[in-house]
Design a protein around this motif. Sequence first.
Motif, PDB file in Angstrom:
ATOM      1  N   LEU A 272       6.084   9.220  16.650  1.00 27.11           N
ATOM      2  CA  LEU A 272       4.746   9.683  16.267  1.00 27.11           C
ATOM      3  C   LEU A 272       4.694   9.862  14.751  1.00 27.11           C
ATOM      4  O   LEU A 272       5.505  10.600  14.173  1.00 27.11           O
ATOM      5  CB  LEU A 272       4.409  11.003  16.967  1.00 27.11           C
ATOM      6  CG  LEU A 272       4.312  10.931  18.492  1.00 27.11           C
ATOM      7  CD1 LEU A 272       4.045  12.316  19.075  1.00 27.11           C
ATOM      8  CD2 LEU A 272       3.226   9.951  18.931  1.00 27.11           C
ATOM      9  N   PRO A 273       3.747   9.201  14.079  1.00 28.54           N
ATOM     10  CA  PRO A 273       3.698   9.250  12.614  1.00 28.54           C
ATOM     11  C   PRO A 273       2.963  10.479  12.099  1.00 28.54           C
ATOM     12  O   PRO A 273       2.112  11.061  12.783  1.00 28.54           O
ATOM     13  CB  PRO A 273       2.915   7.979  12.271  1.00 28.54           C
ATOM     14  CG  PRO A 273       1.976   7.809  13.437  1.00 28.54           C
ATOM     15  CD  PRO A 273       2.742   8.288  14.653  1.00 28.54           C
ATOM     16  N   TYR A 274       3.290  10.836  10.870  1.00 31.00           N
ATOM     17  CA  TYR A 274       2.606  11.931  10.192  1.00 31.00           C
ATOM     18  C   TYR A 274       2.669  11.650   8.693  1.00 31.00           C
ATOM     19  O   TYR A 274       3.725  11.316   8.160  1.00 31.00           O
ATOM     20  CB  TYR A 274       3.265  13.280  10.493  1.00 31.00           C
ATOM     21  CG  TYR A 274       2.576  14.438   9.804  1.00 31.00           C
ATOM     22  CD1 TYR A 274       1.579  15.149  10.449  1.00 31.00           C
ATOM     23  CD2 TYR A 274       2.878  14.775   8.491  1.00 31.00           C
ATOM     24  CE1 TYR A 274       0.909  16.185   9.815  1.00 31.00           C
ATOM     25  CE2 TYR A 274       2.222  15.804   7.843  1.00 31.00           C
ATOM     26  CZ  TYR A 274       1.241  16.509   8.500  1.00 31.00           C
ATOM     27  OH  TYR A 274       0.564  17.517   7.863  1.00 31.00           O
ATOM     28  N   SER A 275       1.550  11.812   8.004  1.00 26.08           N
ATOM     29  CA  SER A 275       1.535  11.655   6.548  1.00 26.08           C
ATOM     30  C   SER A 275       0.492  12.591   5.957  1.00 26.08           C
ATOM     31  O   SER A 275      -0.508  12.922   6.599  1.00 26.08           O
ATOM     32  CB  SER A 275       1.233  10.203   6.160  1.00 26.08           C
ATOM     33  OG  SER A 275      -0.048   9.822   6.614  1.00 26.08           O
ATOM     34  N   GLN A 276       0.751  13.009   4.714  1.00 21.84           N
ATOM     35  CA  GLN A 276      -0.213  13.855   4.012  1.00 21.84           C
ATOM     36  C   GLN A 276       0.137  13.865   2.533  1.00 21.84           C
ATOM     37  O   GLN A 276       1.158  13.333   2.097  1.00 21.84           O
ATOM     38  CB  GLN A 276      -0.223  15.290   4.554  1.00 21.84           C
ATOM     39  CG  GLN A 276       0.987  16.128   4.172  1.00 21.84           C
ATOM     40  CD  GLN A 276       0.741  17.629   4.357  1.00 21.84           C
ATOM     41  OE1 GLN A 276       0.584  18.100   5.470  1.00 21.84           O
ATOM     42  NE2 GLN A 276       0.717  18.368   3.257  1.00 21.84           N
ATOM     43  N   GLY A 277      -0.714  14.514   1.758  1.00 24.06           N
ATOM     44  CA  GLY A 277      -0.444  14.670   0.344  1.00 24.06           C
ATOM     45  C   GLY A 277       0.684  15.663   0.096  1.00 24.06           C
ATOM     46  O   GLY A 277       0.864  16.627   0.847  1.00 24.06           O
ATOM     47  N   THR A 278       1.449  15.416  -0.951  1.00 19.30           N
ATOM     48  CA  THR A 278       2.516  16.338  -1.344  1.00 19.30           C
ATOM     49  C   THR A 278       1.899  17.700  -1.676  1.00 19.30           C
ATOM     50  O   THR A 278       0.862  17.779  -2.339  1.00 19.30           O
ATOM     51  CB  THR A 278       3.261  15.782  -2.561  1.00 19.30           C
ATOM     52  OG1 THR A 278       3.674  14.442  -2.272  1.00 19.30           O
ATOM     53  CG2 THR A 278       4.468  16.624  -2.895  1.00 19.30           C
ATOM     54  N   PHE A 279       2.554  18.763  -1.207  1.00 15.86           N
ATOM     55  CA  PHE A 279       1.954  20.093  -1.289  1.00 15.86           C
ATOM     56  C   PHE A 279       2.940  21.060  -1.936  1.00 15.86           C
ATOM     57  O   PHE A 279       4.049  21.256  -1.445  1.00 15.86           O
ATOM     58  CB  PHE A 279       1.579  20.558   0.121  1.00 15.86           C
ATOM     59  CG  PHE A 279       0.478  21.565   0.176  1.00 15.86           C
ATOM     60  CD1 PHE A 279       0.671  22.803   0.769  1.00 15.86           C
ATOM     61  CD2 PHE A 279      -0.778  21.287  -0.364  1.00 15.86           C
ATOM     62  CE1 PHE A 279      -0.360  23.737   0.830  1.00 15.86           C
ATOM     63  CE2 PHE A 279      -1.797  22.212  -0.311  1.00 15.86           C
ATOM     64  CZ  PHE A 279      -1.593  23.437   0.285  1.00 15.86           C
ATOM     65  N   LYS A 280       2.523  21.672  -3.049  1.00 14.25           N
ATOM     66  CA  LYS A 280       3.429  22.534  -3.812  1.00 14.25           C
ATOM     67  C   LYS A 280       3.811  23.795  -3.052  1.00 14.25           C
ATOM     68  O   LYS A 280       4.929  24.299  -3.198  1.00 14.25           O
ATOM     69  CB  LYS A 280       2.792  22.906  -5.151  1.00 14.25           C
ATOM     70  CG  LYS A 280       2.676  21.742  -6.119  1.00 14.25           C
ATOM     71  CD  LYS A 280       2.092  22.199  -7.446  1.00 14.25           C
ATOM     72  CE  LYS A 280       2.006  21.048  -8.430  1.00 14.25           C
ATOM     73  NZ  LYS A 280       1.417  21.479  -9.724  1.00 14.25           N
ATOM     74  N   TYR A 281       2.894  24.339  -2.265  1.00 17.82           N
ATOM     75  CA  TYR A 281       3.194  25.610  -1.609  1.00 17.82           C
ATOM     76  C   TYR A 281       4.370  25.470  -0.653  1.00 17.82           C
ATOM     77  O   TYR A 281       5.186  26.385  -0.522  1.00 17.82           O
ATOM     78  CB  TYR A 281       1.968  26.155  -0.869  1.00 17.82           C
ATOM     79  CG  TYR A 281       2.172  27.571  -0.399  1.00 17.82           C
ATOM     80  CD1 TYR A 281       1.980  28.643  -1.262  1.00 17.82           C
ATOM     81  CD2 TYR A 281       2.594  27.844   0.903  1.00 17.82           C
ATOM     82  CE1 TYR A 281       2.198  29.954  -0.848  1.00 17.82           C
ATOM     83  CE2 TYR A 281       2.804  29.151   1.325  1.00 17.82           C
ATOM     84  CZ  TYR A 281       2.607  30.197   0.448  1.00 17.82           C
ATOM     85  OH  TYR A 281       2.839  31.485   0.862  1.00 17.82           O
ATOM     86  N   GLN A 282       4.481  24.318   0.021  1.00 20.51           N
ATOM     87  CA  GLN A 282       5.614  24.133   0.932  1.00 20.51           C
ATOM     88  C   GLN A 282       6.941  24.035   0.186  1.00 20.51           C
ATOM     89  O   GLN A 282       7.996  24.333   0.744  1.00 20.51           O
ATOM     90  CB  GLN A 282       5.402  22.907   1.815  1.00 20.51           C
ATOM     91  CG  GLN A 282       4.752  23.243   3.152  1.00 20.51           C
ATOM     92  CD  GLN A 282       3.251  23.308   3.069  1.00 20.51           C
ATOM     93  OE1 GLN A 282       2.617  22.353   2.627  1.00 20.51           O
ATOM     94  NE2 GLN A 282       2.666  24.399   3.514  1.00 20.51           N
ATOM     95  N   LEU A 283       6.912  23.612  -1.076  1.00 21.16           N
ATOM     96  CA  LEU A 283       8.133  23.654  -1.886  1.00 21.16           C
ATOM     97  C   LEU A 283       8.567  25.101  -2.089  1.00 21.16           C
ATOM     98  O   LEU A 283       9.764  25.416  -2.022  1.00 21.16           O
ATOM     99  CB  LEU A 283       7.889  22.994  -3.245  1.00 21.16           C
ATOM    100  CG  LEU A 283       7.518  21.516  -3.233  1.00 21.16           C
ATOM    101  CD1 LEU A 283       7.201  21.052  -4.655  1.00 21.16           C
ATOM    102  CD2 LEU A 283       8.644  20.680  -2.637  1.00 21.16           C
ATOM    103  N   LYS A 284       7.609  25.971  -2.332  1.00 19.33           N
ATOM    104  CA  LYS A 284       7.906  27.395  -2.469  1.00 19.33           C
ATOM    105  C   LYS A 284       8.489  27.948  -1.174  1.00 19.33           C
ATOM    106  O   LYS A 284       9.464  28.723  -1.200  1.00 19.33           O
ATOM    107  CB  LYS A 284       6.624  28.150  -2.840  1.00 19.33           C
ATOM    108  CG  LYS A 284       6.781  29.655  -2.913  1.00 19.33           C
ATOM    109  CD  LYS A 284       5.444  30.325  -3.213  1.00 19.33           C
ATOM    110  CE  LYS A 284       5.557  31.842  -3.167  1.00 19.33           C
ATOM    111  NZ  LYS A 284       4.245  32.501  -3.433  1.00 19.33           N
TER     112      LYS A 284
END
Length: 330
Positions: A284-296
């Motif tokens: 099952l595929p998943y894609s999205q824009g890179t997100f800074k909060y998840q880096l935190k």
Amino acid sequence: MYTIHGALGSPYSMKMRSLLRYRRITHVWSHGSHMQQLAAEKSLPPVIPVIEYPDVSFRNDSTPVLYDLEERHEERSVVPPDPAQAFIAHLLEDFADEWLTKAMFGYRWLEEVDQVQMSRWLSFDALKGGGLEASQGMAKHFRERQVGRMGIVGCTAENFALIEDSTRRVMQALEDHVVNEHYLFGTRPSLAEISIYGQFSQLGVDPTAQAMMRADYPYTFRWMLHVDDMSGIEGDWDAADSSFKPVVEVLMAEFGRVYVPFLLANEAAAEAGEDTFSIDVEGLPYSQGTFKYQLKCLRELRHRYGKLDADTRAKVDPILAQNNCLEFLQ
């Protein structure tokens, strides 16, 4: 006295209301449309709820506020005293806040029946009167804005098969558990249950998701209503030498199945300067824009793991290793 400036349609508002209710921390619930404006006025990120403290300071971002309240109020903590249990509870809290929230967005804004009802209800909540014509006019614009944001948060039709499968596995784990006992780390709630509740509180209202829950996970649906107000609960934590409950094992398996690849792909994309990332989980595929909060979030998880002593790691490492969760923390 604290004030929660929140909304019924906000999972994090419901999370914080449940938390303060359980902890018997005196508070006022202020439902309104001014929260993001209030956050901007107080130089806070544009997220809700905004928590007004007794000293008239303001904070938002539910996880830091939760831990700040732990420092300020000793009674009825939601962090298990055993550091191993506390660490796993934190992982599940983060999983709920950052991954399960995608189910809320998807169920609310992908299908027309949900878009129409929820945009109208949320506008009704915000205006508190003014006539049907005004609230439905506001609903039209609100609906267009929210639907337009779906790609940003990864809640597209293409991604939703994975999101829904993952959410159903979590609900089934709870369904199997709550018919026997309500909590994950004892006979009292932790931050994990409260955060899961925050997200599922919305699924229990939106038309498509509510019908799904009532039909397939009726006791999880009913459990959720109990978690809304646990101010009358008295209970104990599991002993430090207790094994993790089967439900925790299943939830950690889901954490490793979907959330670990998600966090690592987001990190790799950010380090490479890429704007988007993609994963594939069991076809099952998943894609999205890179997100800074998840880096935190990822840095915080690694930091918390790095602070564990050898005895605590000896307890948590087996459940982490068997669920693809150990290497990403090191």
